[in-house]
Design a protein around this motif. Sequence first.
Motif, PDB file in Angstrom:
ATOM      1  N   LEU A 132      -6.804  12.768  -6.004  1.00 36.10           N
ATOM      2  CA  LEU A 132      -6.058  11.546  -5.703  1.00 36.10           C
ATOM      3  C   LEU A 132      -6.388  11.039  -4.301  1.00 36.10           C
ATOM      4  N   THR A 133      -6.451  11.974  -3.340  1.00 39.14           N
ATOM      5  CA  THR A 133      -6.700  11.583  -1.947  1.00 39.14           C
ATOM      6  C   THR A 133      -8.008  10.789  -1.825  1.00 39.14           C
ATOM      7  N   GLY A 134      -9.045  11.253  -2.513  1.00 36.05           N
ATOM      8  CA  GLY A 134     -10.320  10.530  -2.498  1.00 36.05           C
ATOM      9  C   GLY A 134     -10.171   9.102  -3.001  1.00 36.05           C
ATOM     10  N   PHE A 135      -9.441   8.937  -4.110  1.00 40.73           N
ATOM     11  CA  PHE A 135      -9.257   7.589  -4.661  1.00 40.73           C
ATOM     12  C   PHE A 135      -8.405   6.711  -3.739  1.00 40.73           C
ATOM     13  N   LEU A 136      -7.406   7.312  -3.103  1.00 39.21           N
ATOM     14  CA  LEU A 136      -6.560   6.537  -2.185  1.00 39.21           C
ATOM     15  C   LEU A 136      -7.378   6.025  -1.000  1.00 39.21           C
ATOM     16  N   LEU A 137      -8.253   6.882  -0.475  1.00 39.31           N
ATOM     17  CA  LEU A 137      -9.095   6.438   0.644  1.00 39.31           C
ATOM     18  C   LEU A 137      -9.976   5.274   0.192  1.00 39.31           C
ATOM     19  N   ASN A 138     -10.590   5.393  -0.993  1.00 41.87           N
ATOM     20  CA  ASN A 138     -11.384   4.280  -1.537  1.00 41.87           C
ATOM     21  C   ASN A 138     -10.560   3.009  -1.632  1.00 41.87           C
ATOM     22  N   ALA A 143       0.834  -1.197   0.000  1.00 42.11           N
ATOM     23  CA  ALA A 143       0.000   0.000   0.000  1.00 42.11           C
ATOM     24  C   ALA A 143       0.877   1.259   0.000  1.00 42.11           C
ATOM     25  N   ALA A 144       1.975   1.205   0.768  1.00 42.15           N
ATOM     26  CA  ALA A 144       2.886   2.356   0.829  1.00 42.15           C
ATOM     27  C   ALA A 144       3.503   2.624  -0.546  1.00 42.15           C
ATOM     28  N   VAL A 145       3.882   1.570  -1.247  1.00 35.78           N
ATOM     29  CA  VAL A 145       4.461   1.716  -2.589  1.00 35.78           C
ATOM     30  C   VAL A 145       3.405   2.246  -3.556  1.00 35.78           C
ATOM     31  N   GLY A 188      -4.761  -4.489  -8.203  1.00 39.93           N
ATOM     32  CA  GLY A 188      -5.597  -4.770  -7.042  1.00 39.93           C
ATOM     33  C   GLY A 188      -6.070  -3.490  -6.359  1.00 39.93           C
ATOM     34  N   PHE A 189      -5.149  -2.548  -6.166  1.00 38.95           N
ATOM     35  CA  PHE A 189      -5.524  -1.287  -5.508  1.00 38.95           C
ATOM     36  C   PHE A 189      -6.484  -0.462  -6.376  1.00 38.95           C
ATOM     37  N   LEU A 190      -6.277  -0.482  -7.699  1.00 29.95           N
ATOM     38  CA  LEU A 190      -7.163   0.282  -8.582  1.00 29.95           C
ATOM     39  C   LEU A 190      -8.593  -0.274  -8.516  1.00 29.95           C
ATOM     40  N   LEU A 191      -8.715  -1.601  -8.485  1.00 30.31           N
ATOM     41  CA  LEU A 191     -10.057  -2.191  -8.382  1.00 30.31           C
ATOM     42  C   LEU A 191     -10.714  -1.758  -7.074  1.00 30.31           C
ATOM     43  N   GLU A 218      12.676  -3.738 -14.375  1.00 26.94           N
ATOM     44  CA  GLU A 218      12.606  -5.193 -14.189  1.00 26.94           C
ATOM     45  C   GLU A 218      11.438  -5.607 -13.295  1.00 26.94           C
ATOM     46  N   ASP A 219      11.173  -4.801 -12.266  1.00 26.05           N
ATOM     47  CA  ASP A 219      10.094  -5.188 -11.348  1.00 26.05           C
ATOM     48  C   ASP A 219       8.736  -4.612 -11.743  1.00 26.05           C
ATOM     49  N   LEU A 220       8.632  -4.047 -12.969  1.00 29.51           N
ATOM     50  CA  LEU A 220       7.362  -3.431 -13.366  1.00 29.51           C
ATOM     51  C   LEU A 220       6.183  -4.410 -13.367  1.00 29.51           C
ATOM     52  N   PRO A 221       6.332  -5.623 -13.945  1.00 27.98           N
ATOM     53  CA  PRO A 221       5.163  -6.522 -13.939  1.00 27.98           C
ATOM     54  C   PRO A 221       4.596  -6.776 -12.542  1.00 27.98           C
ATOM     55  N   GLU A 222       5.468  -7.031 -11.548  1.00 31.86           N
ATOM     56  CA  GLU A 222       4.943  -7.220 -10.173  1.00 31.86           C
ATOM     57  C   GLU A 222       4.250  -5.958  -9.665  1.00 31.86           C
ATOM     58  N   ARG A 223       4.883  -4.800  -9.954  1.00 37.98           N
ATOM     59  CA  ARG A 223       4.268  -3.545  -9.502  1.00 37.98           C
ATOM     60  C   ARG A 223       2.878  -3.371 -10.100  1.00 37.98           C
ATOM     61  N   ILE A 224       2.746  -3.708 -11.388  1.00 39.93           N
ATOM     62  CA  ILE A 224       1.456  -3.541 -12.066  1.00 39.93           C
ATOM     63  C   ILE A 224       0.420  -4.511 -11.481  1.00 39.93           C
TER      64      ILE A 224
END
Lengths: 210, 210
Positions: free
Chosen positions: A183-189, A152-154, B185-188, B174-180
Amino acid sequence: MAQQARAVQTRQQIVVAAAHLFSRVGYERARLNDIVGETGLTRGAIYFHFQSKDEIAKIIVEQFQATSIEAVAAIAATGQCAMCQIAMLNREMGRLLTVDPVVRAGIRLTIELNSGEAPIPAYLAWIEALHYLVSLGIHEGDVRPEITPKDAAVFITGAFVGSQVLSQAVSGLEDLPERIERLTGFLLNALMPDDRIAAHPTIVEARVPS
Amino acid sequence: MAQQARAVQTRQQIVVAAAHLFSRVGYERARLNDIVGETGLTRGAIYFHFQSKDEIAKIIVEQFQATSIEAVAAIAATGQCAMCQIAMLNREMGRLLTVDPVVRAGIRLTIELNSGEAPIPAYLAWIEALHYLVSLGIHEGDVRPEITPKDAAVFITGAFVGSQVLSQAVSGLEDLPERIERLTGFLLNALMPDDRIAAHPTIVEARVPS
């Protein structure tokens, strides 16, 4: 003593002038000679304080780092809930980026000077603070318990950096505050279960005390 | 005809070599002479096709734009739900970034060449596709109805760009696929109400058909 105070002042004047230059053109294109032009001081005065642009760049990154840590500490001192602090931290870093040339240059230099091998030191402090706050948020019941605090931090850091990069490209950072608000609104969601968002409408409004 | 085919091939060879260089050092530091070195062709052969690095940079941005539009179209053709398509689009752009030097350079050039006044053209196509998909997601009941589709599109783009910037700095992508993966998950979470995430566990797994 007065002489020493003047020396410190001149040194910081050079750092700020260099920060303006670095944040505009980046590390590679900035030259010590251009910094001379920015300050209005003589070459000799600058070389008295610094031997290379690399030395000034390192100080900028250190000051940016120190400013970030101060912001984290001031926000922690409010004693507000973890998610409130995350919202405040986002807003405060967004604000600092628009008003403080050293922060602006520090973020750019942190990314540009990174070797691609070692982790980025200044972001690490910021990521660590977020890591702690997300863990605390889980403990307080405001963050979805299945979330990994480090991930989450990343995620938050990446979303912030991306907003800044796009804002810089599209508006020279002028629209950053609005971007950070949205952005803040989306992060809270992204972090909070729906029922906690509904129960804590004030988190969205959390502000750093001025 | 054979001669023309060879010319097209040589032209693309130059574009790809320049893309490798631009994605490594950026627009400012790349020189037409360095592109000569990258291709192994003669200066004359390159000048026959291109008069300036600016001309090559524009073609890279155009090809990046075309590739993004193709990815959006291929994903739309799956007919899957809007949120599935958003997840696929993120993964596909992440994949393209790691395998396609023109996409890698295109993203960097899009940001670097932007004047700070006009909106970024390549991102606009990407933002527009996301805008449409978020609206569709609201219509399908998968996206929180209070979300403004345009803001969500900007948020997703920013989060993606930030992941790419941090991944580039920390690991040379190199670590982009894991980051994505983690980002998706966070975007959903950020876009979908909790009950829809629970009802649609397959969205998290949505993949571009290969």
